[in-house]
Structure formats: C-alpha cells, structure tokens
Write a protein that holds these residues in place. Structure first.
Motif, PDB file in Angstrom:
ATOM      1  N   PRO A 175      32.675  35.141  27.823  1.00 28.97           N
ATOM      2  CA  PRO A 175      33.438  35.595  28.989  1.00 28.97           C
ATOM      3  C   PRO A 175      33.169  34.787  30.256  1.00 28.97           C
ATOM      4  CG  PRO A 175      32.455  37.455  27.870  1.00 28.97           C
ATOM      5  CD  PRO A 175      31.904  36.223  27.217  1.00 28.97           C
ATOM      6  N   ALA A 176      31.996  34.191  30.408  1.00 27.11           N
ATOM      7  CA  ALA A 176      31.709  33.469  31.648  1.00 27.11           C
ATOM      8  C   ALA A 176      32.407  32.112  31.709  1.00 27.11           C
ATOM      9  CB  ALA A 176      30.206  33.275  31.809  1.00 27.11           C
ATOM     10  N   TYR A 210      38.261  36.328  39.306  1.00 30.87           N
ATOM     11  CA  TYR A 210      38.615  35.960  37.935  1.00 30.87           C
ATOM     12  C   TYR A 210      39.522  37.007  37.318  1.00 30.87           C
ATOM     13  CZ  TYR A 210      35.312  32.095  37.657  1.00 30.87           C
ATOM     14  OH  TYR A 210      34.666  30.916  37.832  1.00 30.87           O
ATOM     15  N   VAL A 227      39.676  29.642  34.337  1.00 29.16           N
ATOM     16  CA  VAL A 227      38.998  30.751  33.665  1.00 29.16           C
ATOM     17  C   VAL A 227      38.298  30.238  32.408  1.00 29.16           C
ATOM     18  CG1 VAL A 227      39.335  32.923  32.441  1.00 29.16           C
ATOM     19  CG2 VAL A 227      40.550  32.509  34.567  1.00 29.16           C
ATOM     20  N   LEU A 240      37.579  34.334  26.505  1.00 30.39           N
ATOM     21  CA  LEU A 240      37.126  35.597  27.099  1.00 30.39           C
ATOM     22  C   LEU A 240      36.436  36.473  26.065  1.00 30.39           C
ATOM     23  CD1 LEU A 240      40.074  36.587  29.438  1.00 30.39           C
ATOM     24  CD2 LEU A 240      37.744  36.064  30.095  1.00 30.39           C
ATOM     25  N   ARG A 259      36.433  41.935  31.322  1.00 29.11           N
ATOM     26  CA  ARG A 259      35.236  41.158  31.023  1.00 29.11           C
ATOM     27  C   ARG A 259      34.819  40.286  32.197  1.00 29.11           C
ATOM     28  NH1 ARG A 259      34.150  39.703  25.566  1.00 29.11           N
ATOM     29  NH2 ARG A 259      34.716  41.454  24.270  1.00 29.11           N
ATOM     30  N   ARG A 260      35.730  40.066  33.131  1.00 23.55           N
ATOM     31  CA  ARG A 260      35.377  39.316  34.331  1.00 23.55           C
ATOM     32  C   ARG A 260      35.703  40.149  35.563  1.00 23.55           C
ATOM     33  NH1 ARG A 260      34.934  33.792  33.341  1.00 23.55           N
ATOM     34  NH2 ARG A 260      33.973  33.712  35.388  1.00 23.55           N
TER      35      ARG A 260
END
Lengths: 327, 295
Positions: free
Chosen positions: B287-288, A125, B239, B283, A120-121
């Motif tokens: 997700p960002a 990341y 993250v 996530l 997803r990244r």
C-alpha cells in the motif's frame, strides 16, 4: 471538534444540547414545507435536479465531514448507479422502484470494492486513489457501449409506473416521489451521523490513533461509512436517471466529482444541511449561466479558489457561527 | 522478418516507443509533483493545466512571435514557471498552514480556470505544431522505423529527469531542499530562506510540467484538454511509485509507459485502464507504493 466521546460509544452530545436538536428538527420541518411549496413556485424538473444533486452532495459530505475522507471520485457511484438504473428500467423493464434499488445496490457494491482499496492510504493519497478508480469506471463506461450506449448514453429511459400503479410520466407526480426519496435520504443521513456509529466515525476522523487505542476497528468504520456514502450517491444517481430519463458519460466524468466537492464546499464542509444549500446555489448558477458555455467552468474554478482562500466555512458554516449552533 | 507471438515487430516496437514517450511524460510530471509535494505538502492539481500551458506557450511563441522550437523549449518553461511563482505567492502561500486537502481543492479550481480560459480562446479542437526541421525524418533500424523526433523526446526527457535527480541529490541547493523537506523550521533556523526556496521549488516543478508540454506539442496536437486526463493517470503513477524518492518517480514513470505500450499491442481494450489496474494491485500488495516510505 470538541465532542467528547465516552469509551462505550454512547452519545451524550445530542442529549446535552437539546437546543441544537430542536433547531435541527425545525430546519427539517422547514425543508419539508419548502418541498411542498416548491413545485407551485418553481419548475418541478429544476427542483428535482436540485434534490438529486443535494442528495449526492449529502452523500459526499457524509464521507468527508464525518469520515474525514475526501473522495475525488464520487462520480463513479453516482454515474454507475445511473447507468444500472437506466439499463434495468429500459432493457429489463424493471419498475422504477426496483430500477432505483438496483442502481443503489450496485453503487454500494462498487463502494465496498473501491472503499476497501482506498482506505489503505490516507489524506492526499486517498483523494488521488479515489479519483484514479473513478477514472477507471469512466473508461469502462466509454469502452462498453453495449451497456452504456457510449457517447450517446442511455436515452429515453421509461419512467414507468411506481409499484405498477402510479404513472410517473407526469412531472408533478414524479416530483412527490423524488421529494420523498430526498427526505428519506436526508433523514437516513441525519440518523447515521447521530447514531453511536456516527459518533465513532467522528472520533476516528478527529484522532484515529486514540480511537484505535480505545478498541475501535478504525478501518471497518471507515469502510462502512464509505459504503453508506457510495450507496446514498447511488440513490441520487439512480433517481436522476429516472427524472431526466438519461444516463450519460457526464455522470461518471471527473468533472462531476469536482462539482459535488464544490457544492459541499460552498454550502459548508461538515455541516448537516450545507450540501443542500450548496447544491441549490450551484445548480441554479448552472441554469442561469447555461448560455455562457465554457465560462461556467471558469466561474466554478473561481468559486473554488475564493471559497478556499476566503470562505472555508461555507454558507451554512458562517450562519452556524452567527447563531453559535451547529447546522 | 521475424515475428513475436504473432505480432509484427514494427507494431510491437512502434507501440513500445510510443509507450516510452508517454512514460517520459509520466516521469517528468510525476517528478514535478513529487518535488512540489515534498516541500509544499500540496498535490498540485494544476499540473496538467500547466503542462498544457507549456504546449500553448510554445505554439504562441511560434505563431505570434516567430520564435522557433528550440527557443520555446527554454522560454516556455521559464514563462510558465514564472506564472507558477505568482500562483505560489498569491494563493498557495496563504493556505500553507491549512490541511493539505485545501491545497488540492485550490489547485483544482485553478486548473478549471486555466483550462476554461484556454478553451474559450482556442476551442477544443486542437492546433497543429510542426516538428522542427532538424528533427524531421527518421532512421530505419531494420526491425522498425525510428522517427527522429520521438527518439529526441525520450532522450531529452531522460536528460532532464537525470539532471533534476542530480541537482536534488548531489548539489548544495538540493541539500537545502532536502533539509527543508525534512524539517522546514530547523532549516530556516540555520539561515536558509525557506519561503523563497518554497516559491522557487513550486516554480521549478511547474517549469518541468511546461517542458513536458513543449515536448508533447508536435506529437499530440496542442489542445486545452490535453492535460486534464493525463494528470489523473499521473496521480495513479504517483500512487504506484510513492512520492518518497526522486529516482523512484523516474523509474516508475518510464516503466509504466512501457507497460501501457505493451498492453496496446497485446490487449488494446485495456490500454486506457492498465495503469489503474496496476495501481489496484500495488495497493493490495504494497500500500505505501513501490518506492514509498511507510506512513
């Protein structure tokens, strides 16, 4: 990087360059011959260790070199497979072939779960997420001593009898099995990267938006290559558990993830045979320097820095440049 | 004494305080990572080792030079920040044009070297560092005992975090920094010395890590491995928060520390993994990252 990919995904580049294909065939034959000779000139357990780590590095390189994804948590699949294989062989009395299958299968499942999260990244990341997920596996292993044996690990794993017939207690006998597993892994890897699937993965690595615009579902390909990579890493970890009759916390620790990155970097990122050379170099180095204790970490760090600054192609990358053919 | 869900308040608030302290370290470290990433596009894997160096320099100042805690609080970040400047000039500037992943690999290698060297010289068992006299003792708040030093760590971290935020968001220097983060070439065309700015930014981010290390020295023993596992948790924090926002990094750091503290009270088995589990949830949902800009 100059590979041209037709829209239907069929492969032209292997056929167009038959010289490369025959070179690779010769290298494969060379590796097979070396594997036959190796146990007579070197200590079989050492060669088996190199083979396990070479397979692990191949798995890592499948993801980085052909998926363009740098995983900093490959120890999770390697170590978890090693635990499952050791546990199945010791406590459930599985034959070695089923124990290895069990370990490999669990690694693939873990790869499926972690892969679907991590893709997803992107880029930096992705590396951090895989590292964090692997650290979760490490803590899980640390806190479930009933399964993993905690700090002691799972010791005295029986090597058992392959197919119930061949006794693997003898190092020489086990060696041939490990050599076959390694060769099988290498051929599978070679087949994957030269299949239409592998070509699409490369296309996604080089230009994801373009591959998507051509109608490929990039995320499914990335996930598939992630699972395959985790599976191969699991095969390596399971085999290692049988060879050393041990599964321990070292196998799931982040330093193991770092080691496999280092092997691939030294051998050559994105080369086919580089990780094998890298594994040979790093495992030999660890053996020769074992008496130096913590200096091994420092030396590994120095190799990392030197490779990144001066030697990014790695050993086989440089040779490939000389002979002007991909290796 | 009142009880909350069967948990004695001393235990609850004690763990919350410890969580807040860990949260301060998460906040300072992820702040440093975010500042460095913004301008250099490098994830600084050496950050954990530099946090450890901060603690060690404080310990060395005290034991070899007799320099006390308060001076070390300034000296250690300056010294470690200076080593960061050297690292940037010697190594990082050479790979600035390459893929970001090489930066990760290079700083990982540097972390191995630094941690290995300290382990060789000082062993892995950890060295004690006394709490300075002025911060000994504590206050009885009625519902819990508040050790002065722990309160000081939280307050000092908050001040440093907010000062950093102020410097980046509200001052002229910070404006240059933000401009260079947005578009380095154009900023340089306006006559700003971007390479110097890059070097100083790395040094500053590293100094932040060292500052956290000095704060940590009296709480955890000074140990060559103290940053190695911490940095991975901080990666998860980064993250979760996303690296787009300075305030985001601060808020995420402190609140994840609190969550970790709460987990220690109610379900201790999960306290080591809770941040990773939150990362997985974030996530799945966003997700960002909570404060991240969509890529």
């Amino acid at each position: 990087m100059a590979d041209v990919l037709p829209a239907d995904g069929s492969v032209t580049h292997a056929a167009a360059d038959s010289g490369t294909a025959s070179l690779h065939r010769n290298v494969m034959i060379g590796i097979a011959i070396a594997l036959v000779i190796a146990p007579f000139v070197a200590y079989p357990v050492f060669v088996m260790k190199v083979l396990c780590f070479a397979l692990f590095a191949l798995a890592f390189n499948l993801l980085l070199g052909y998926g363009g994804l740098l995983s900093f948590g490959h120890a999770a699949y390697f170590g978890m497979a090693s635990y499952v294989c050791a546990y199945a062989a010791k406590h459930w009395g599985f034959n070695p072939e089923f124990a290895i299958l069990a370990g490999t299968g669990v690694a693939a499942l873990l790869g499926l779960v972690f892969g679907s999260l991590a893709i997803r990244r992107q880029g930096i990341y992705f590396a951090m997420i895989t590292l964090a997920l692997a650290q979760m596996v490490f803590f899980f292993s640390l806190q479930t001593p009933r399964f993993t044996g905690g700090e002691d690990g799972i010791q005295a794993v029986p090597r058992g009898k392959l197919f119930g017939m061949i006794n693997l207690a003898d190092d020489r006998t086990l060696y041939w099995v490990v050599a076959l597993i390694f060769m099988g892994g290498l051929l599978a890897f070679y087949r994957i990267i030269h299949s239409p699937f592998g070509q699409v993965c490369k296309a996604i690595r080089d230009n994801e938006p373009r591959a998507i615009s051509l109608g490929y579902r990039a995320n499914q390909y990335k996930l598939a290559v992630f699972v395959l990579s985790a599976m191969l890493a699991g095969l390596a970890g399971s085999t290692k558990a049988i060879v050393f009759q041990l599964a321990s916390l070292t196998d799931v620790h982040w330093s193991m993830s770092g080691e496999v990155v280092l092997m691939t970097l030294v051998g050559g990122l994105g080369t086919i045979f580089g990780p094998i050379v890298g594994a040979l170099v790093i495992v030999s180095m660890q053996n020769f320097l074992a008496t130096l204790g913590a200096w091994v970490t420092v030396i590994q760090g120095v190799i990392f820095v030197l490779c990144v600054l001066l030697f990014r192609e790695g050993i086989l990358g440089v040779i490939a440049k000389w002979i002007k053919k991909p290796l | 004494m009142f009880e909350l869900l069967g948990i004695p308040p001393q235990a609850l608030f004690g763990q919350l305080l410890l969580g807040l302290i860990n949260g301060s370290f998460y906040a300072i470290l992820s702040l440093g990572l975010a500042v460095i990433f913004g301008l250099l596009n490098i994830i600084n894997f050496t950050h954990g080792a530099q946090y450890m160096m901060g603690a060690f320099v404080a310990w060395m100042c005290l034991n070899y030079l007799g320099v006390n805690y308060w001076a070390a609080l300034v000296l250690a970040p300056v010294i470690v920040g200076f080593t960061g400047v050297i690292i940037e000039r010697l190594f990082l500037s050479r790979i600035a044009h390459l893929d970001h992943l090489y930066g990760l690999l290079l700083t990982f290698g540097l972390a191995l070297i630094i941690q290995g060297l300290f382990r060789n010289s000082y062993g892995s068992s950890g060295l004690p560092y006394q709490i300075p006299d002025a911060l000994r003792g504590g206050y009885n708040l009625g519902f819990m005992f508040l050790p002065t030093y722990r309160a000081w760590v939280v307050v000092a971290s908050l001040i440093v975090c907010l000062a950093t935020w102020f410097m980046i968001e509200k001052t002229k220097l910070g404006a240059y920094l933000r401009a260079a983060t947005e578009n380095a070439t154009l900023t340089q065309a306006f006559g700003i010395n971007v390479p110097l700015l890059v070097t100083l930014t790395y040094g500053f981010g590293v100094a932040l890590a060292a500052f956290a290390g000095v704060l940590a020295a009296p709480i955890y023993s000074v140990n060559p491995n103290m940053g190695a596992d911490l940095i991975i948790v901080v990666f998860a924090v980064v993250v979760i928060g996303g690296m787009g926002s300075i305030m985001g990094a601060i808020v995420t750091g402190f609140s994840l520390g609190l969550v970790e503290g709460l987990t220690k009270v109610f379900y201790p088995e999960a306290s080591a993994t809770v941040i990773f589990i939150i990362m997985v949830l974030v996530l799945l949902v966003k997700p960002a990252g909570l404060f991240g800009r969509a890529a």
